[in-house]
Design a protein around this motif. Structure first.
Motif, mmCIF file in Angstrom:
data_model
loop_
_atom_site.group_PDB
_atom_site.id
_atom_site.type_symbol
_atom_site.label_atom_id
_atom_site.label_comp_id
_atom_site.label_asym_id
_atom_site.label_seq_id
_atom_site.Cartn_x
_atom_site.Cartn_y
_atom_site.Cartn_z
ATOM 1 N N GLY A 1 0.881 -1.118 -0.010
ATOM 2 C CA GLY A 1 0.124 -0.151 0.113
ATOM 3 C C GLY A 1 0.799 1.177 0.230
ATOM 4 O O GLY A 1 2.153 1.114 0.516
ATOM 5 N N TRP A 2 0.240 2.394 -0.542
ATOM 6 C CA TRP A 2 0.930 3.625 -0.725
ATOM 7 C C TRP A 2 1.253 4.290 0.474
ATOM 8 O O TRP A 2 2.308 4.679 0.917
ATOM 9 C CB TRP A 2 0.396 4.596 -1.331
ATOM 10 C CG TRP A 2 0.483 4.231 -2.936
ATOM 11 C CD1 TRP A 2 -0.404 3.674 -3.861
ATOM 12 C CD2 TRP A 2 1.524 4.356 -3.772
ATOM 13 N NE1 TRP A 2 -0.143 3.455 -5.064
ATOM 14 C CE2 TRP A 2 1.296 3.972 -5.215
ATOM 15 C CE3 TRP A 2 2.679 5.097 -3.651
ATOM 16 C CZ2 TRP A 2 2.122 4.080 -6.164
ATOM 17 C CZ3 TRP A 2 3.731 5.108 -4.625
ATOM 18 C CH2 TRP A 2 3.444 4.462 -5.837
ATOM 19 N N LYS A 3 0.602 4.100 1.500
ATOM 20 C CA LYS A 3 0.847 4.437 2.996
ATOM 21 C C LYS A 3 2.002 4.251 3.553
ATOM 22 O O LYS A 3 2.881 4.686 4.160
ATOM 23 C CB LYS A 3 -0.487 4.346 3.831
ATOM 24 C CG LYS A 3 -0.235 5.445 5.094
ATOM 25 C CD LYS A 3 -1.361 5.055 6.136
ATOM 26 C CE LYS A 3 -1.129 5.832 7.488
ATOM 27 N NZ LYS A 3 -2.364 6.016 8.253
ATOM 28 N N ALA A 4 2.115 2.805 3.688
ATOM 29 C CA ALA A 4 3.130 2.017 4.292
ATOM 30 C C ALA A 4 4.447 2.121 3.259
ATOM 31 O O ALA A 4 5.627 2.344 3.803
ATOM 32 C CB ALA A 4 2.868 0.586 4.371
ATOM 33 N N TYR A 5 4.226 2.258 2.203
ATOM 34 C CA TYR A 5 5.342 2.536 1.169
ATOM 35 C C TYR A 5 5.907 3.729 1.223
ATOM 36 O O TYR A 5 7.462 3.755 1.419
ATOM 37 C CB TYR A 5 5.092 2.121 -0.195
ATOM 38 C CG TYR A 5 6.098 2.170 -1.332
ATOM 39 C CD1 TYR A 5 6.869 1.003 -1.349
ATOM 40 C CD2 TYR A 5 6.573 3.335 -2.038
ATOM 41 C CE1 TYR A 5 8.087 0.960 -2.172
ATOM 42 C CE2 TYR A 5 7.529 3.320 -3.149
ATOM 43 C CZ TYR A 5 8.140 2.100 -3.172
ATOM 44 O OH TYR A 5 9.294 1.783 -3.944
ATOM 45 N N TYR A 6 4.894 4.886 1.468
ATOM 46 C CA TYR A 6 5.559 6.181 2.040
ATOM 47 C C TYR A 6 6.520 6.156 3.473
ATOM 48 O O TYR A 6 7.367 6.734 3.350
ATOM 49 C CB TYR A 6 4.361 7.190 2.073
ATOM 50 C CG TYR A 6 4.707 8.626 2.142
ATOM 51 C CD1 TYR A 6 4.808 9.689 1.298
ATOM 52 C CD2 TYR A 6 5.152 8.914 3.629
ATOM 53 C CE1 TYR A 6 5.286 10.711 1.516
ATOM 54 C CE2 TYR A 6 5.397 10.390 3.738
ATOM 55 C CZ TYR A 6 5.615 11.386 2.756
ATOM 56 O OH TYR A 6 5.925 12.702 3.013
ATOM 57 N N ALA A 7 5.909 5.651 4.353
ATOM 58 C CA ALA A 7 6.450 5.470 5.522
ATOM 59 C C ALA A 7 7.842 4.919 5.428
ATOM 60 O O ALA A 7 8.693 5.560 6.044
ATOM 61 C CB ALA A 7 5.713 4.827 6.682
ATOM 62 N N VAL A 8 7.927 3.729 4.583
ATOM 63 C CA VAL A 8 9.311 3.138 4.385
ATOM 64 C C VAL A 8 10.172 3.986 3.658
ATOM 65 O O VAL A 8 11.456 4.114 4.003
ATOM 66 C CB VAL A 8 9.086 1.711 3.665
ATOM 67 C CG1 VAL A 8 10.550 1.071 3.364
ATOM 68 C CG2 VAL A 8 8.425 0.776 4.625
#
Length: 301
Positions: free
Chosen positions: A163-170
């Motif tokens: 997902g984009w939210k988790a990918y953004y956080a990483v």
């Protein structure tokens, strides 16, 4: 003398009786004045073969002239609520519910466009306000738009499985670690550099001089040699591109040294995720040398 005594006693009894009478009258008047009406609302009912009507006395300042008929009882009750301050509170609740439903009925593209103006901390704070804002702030399209705004996408066809939210956080975490790496170089802290690298025999470091070091101990010794130079470096990092694959990530960028007139350094950093944090496992730096007589020691520094 006996008659005089009898007259005095009679006068005394007369005064006592008069005092008691006045006291009783005073108490009666006080009781009447302190008595309050049981209700200010009177109802008159009259039934006839033609119609039935009910009238109540109204205490509001409306145009019902003190009486409320059966046709406007509902309006009078509403007016009395506003006089008592209840109607305004009910309207606020209705408006609140109306606003929530309007937010839910917005086209998803409009919501995403509105949230795209927020930065990373603001979007996180918005998700903590209420359930409706949390649902909107956790939308995957909103985080996708924020990712494209904050980071330079390495490949346009990236579809993160997490997902984009988790990918953004990483990606944000990788960018922060990469920024820490250059801050350590500016501060020339060998201890911080030792903690940044993974303690493993397969880590490698290639400096701009072309020298290659393999293994944790050799890599840390190379940085100790670089930090022994007395002259500090003013570094500027541009065109940062990040790519994350599960437990591994790499970052490519261009590094400029203000004290040097030659071209930018092409830098690649590789990180691995171990024990809840990111460690550097590979560093490569190279520069396009325009002048063949550039001092190798300056390039190495």
């Amino acid at each position: 003398m006996e008659i005089t005594a009898f007259n005095f006693t009679l006068s005394e009894y007369f005064l006592i009786a008069s005092s008691l009478t006045l006291l009783s009258l005073s108490l009666a008047l006080l009781a009447l004045r302190s008595k309050s009406p049981k209700s200010n609302l009177t109802v008159r009912s009259s039934t006839s073969a033609a119609s039935t009507s009910k009238t109540r006395t109204c205490r509001c300042c409306c145009s019902c002239i003190g009486e409320i008929g059966s046709d406007n009882i509902k309006d009078s009750v509403t007016a009395e609520k506003y006089v008592n301050g209840v109607g305004a509170a009910e309207d606020m609740v209705v408006d609140k519910h109306t606003g929530a439903s309007m937010m839910e009925q917005l086209v998803p593209e409009i919501t995403t466009h509105a949230l795209s103006y927020l930065d990373y901390p603001s979007l996180c704070r918005l998700s903590m306000t209420n359930s409706l804002m949390r649902k909107a702030a956790n939308d995957d399209n909103a985080w996708k738009a924020l990712y494209h705004k904050d980071f330079t996408l390495e490949q346009g066809s990236v579809i993160p499985v997490i997902g984009w939210k988790a990918y953004y956080a990483v990606t944000r975490a990788i960018v922060n670690v990469n920024t820490e790496f250059f801050n350590i170089i500016r501060e020339r802290s060998l201890q911080a550099m030792s903690q940044l690298w993974l303690n493993s025999d397969y880590v490698k470091c290639t400096h701009a001089s072309g020298e290659n070091f393999s293994g944790y101990n050799a890599v840390i010794q190379s940085w100790q040699f670089a930090f022994n130079w007395e002259q500090g470096l003013d570094l500027q990092v541009r065109d940062v591109r990040t790519r994350v694959l599960t437990d591994m990530a790499w970052v490519t960028m261009k590094m400029y040294v203000v004290e040097m007139d030659n071209g930018p350094f092409n830098v690649t950093n590789v990180f691995e995720f171990h024990d809840g944090r990111w460690y550097m496992v590979h560093h490569h730096s190279s520069v396009m040398i325009i002048d063949a007589e550039v001092d190798q020691q300056i390039v190495h520094a």
